[in-house]
Design an enzyme around this catalytic site. Structure first.
Site, PDB file in Angstrom:
ATOM      1  N   ASP A   1     -63.523 -33.175 -76.306  1.00  0.00           N
ATOM      2  CA  ASP A   1     -64.491 -32.939 -75.234  1.00  0.00           C
ATOM      3  C   ASP A   1     -65.916 -32.903 -75.793  1.00  0.00           C
ATOM      4  OD1 ASP A   1     -62.357 -32.508 -73.574  1.00  0.00           O
ATOM      5  OD2 ASP A   1     -62.456 -30.333 -73.765  1.00  0.00           O
TER       6      ASP A   1
HETATM    7  N1  URA Z   1     -58.218 -29.459 -75.927  1.00  0.00           N
HETATM    8  C1  URA Z   1     -59.351 -29.255 -75.220  1.00  0.00           C
HETATM    9  O1  URA Z   1     -59.369 -28.455 -74.288  1.00  0.00           O
HETATM   10  N2  URA Z   1     -60.446 -29.926 -75.592  1.00  0.00           N
HETATM   11  C2  URA Z   1     -60.480 -30.797 -76.617  1.00  0.00           C
HETATM   12  O2  URA Z   1     -61.518 -31.373 -76.900  1.00  0.00           O
HETATM   13  C3  URA Z   1     -59.298 -30.996 -77.328  1.00  0.00           C
HETATM   14  C4  URA Z   1     -58.176 -30.318 -76.959  1.00  0.00           C
END
Ligand code: URA
Length: 249
Positions: free
Chosen positions: A104
């Site tokens: 993310d």
């Molecule tokens: N889980 C999440 O919530 N975000 C990420 O970036 C990776 C795994």
């Protein structure tokens, strides 16, 4: 090994596969001194002499990088909104690499980058369950029953998650924060954040510290290092192994 001409051209960094198809049909591509205008012709990039507009193509060697994605960077090669993307950090390598899966925008940590499409697909295909380990910072101190729920798997709006491994990494009573080490075996969208929301401990900070056998280690934020051949082999083996393990459960 023979491959379709348009795939070989794309892998050599000429253009996207679709654009390479246009180059072929418009007569700009030669194989062994013969113009080829038909799609689907198979060539051996090691043996055949391939030219575009009369110039020989250069085969790209395969490249595998471990990158420390900072927070506030998109796991993509382009962003229409002009935000920072991972490839902004690897411009000096002169090869088109792209991320293996994604982190993310607000998540930091280990992201693999490669120009090897098959490898990227292997590692992110849902049939493989490569472990991904995170340091997850939450407010307060989740007690053992909360950790137990995460270990058993949590019901999310896209179904039950696989069981996770969770343990305390650091408890800071002064800041009223806890860091958990959590390993998940799936790559669902925002999975860690959604799992923690489901147990009422929303994530304050998320950092991926390991992907299969590869560790973030001492890499600095925004920097990358090349994986060794052995690490690439280990990653492929980890994908295969994860498939076998799941199928015997
Ligand atoms: N889980 C999440 O919530 N975000 C990420 O970036 C990776 C795994």
């Amino acid at each position: 090994m023979t491959e379709r001409l348009q795939k070989v051209l794309a892998q050599a960094g000429i253009a996207s596969r679709r654009k390479c198809e246009e180059y072929i049909t418009s007569g700009r591509v030669e194989v062994n001194e013969q113009v080829v205008t038909q799609l689907g012709v198979k060539v051996d990039p090691e043996q055949d002499e391939i030219k575009v507009d009369g110039r020989p193509i250069r085969l790209q060697s395969k490249l595998y990088l471990a990158f420390y994605k900072p927070k506030g960077v998109i796991s993509s090669v382009k962003d229409p909104e002009g935000r920072k993307v991972v490839t902004d950090f690897v411009q000096q390598i002169n090869q088109r690499v792209y991320p293996v899966g994604r982190l993310d925008y607000d998540t930091e940590g280990l992201l693999l980058l490669t120009n090897d499409g098959e490898f990227a697909q292997l590692l992110t295909h849902p049939k493989y369950h490569i472990p991904r380990t995170y340091h997850v910072t939450v407010k307060g101190v989740p007690h053992g029953d909360v950790l137990e729920k995460l270990k058993q798997g949590v019901e999310l709006d896209d179904g039950m998650t696989a069981p996770a491994e969770v343990e305390y990494h650091d408890i800071d009573p002064d800041k009223n924060r806890t860091v958990l080490t959590m390993t998940i075996y799936e790559g669902r969208n925002r999975q860690v954040r959604r799992m923690l929301e489901a147990v009422k401990f929303p994530v304050v900070k998320l950092k991926r510290v390991q992907f299969g056998p590869i560790y973030l280690g001492g890499l600095s934020r925004g920097r990358y290092r090349e994986l060794s051949q052995d690490e690439v082999k280990q990653l492929k083996a980890a994908a295969m192994e994860s498939h076998n393990v799941q199928n015997t459960k």
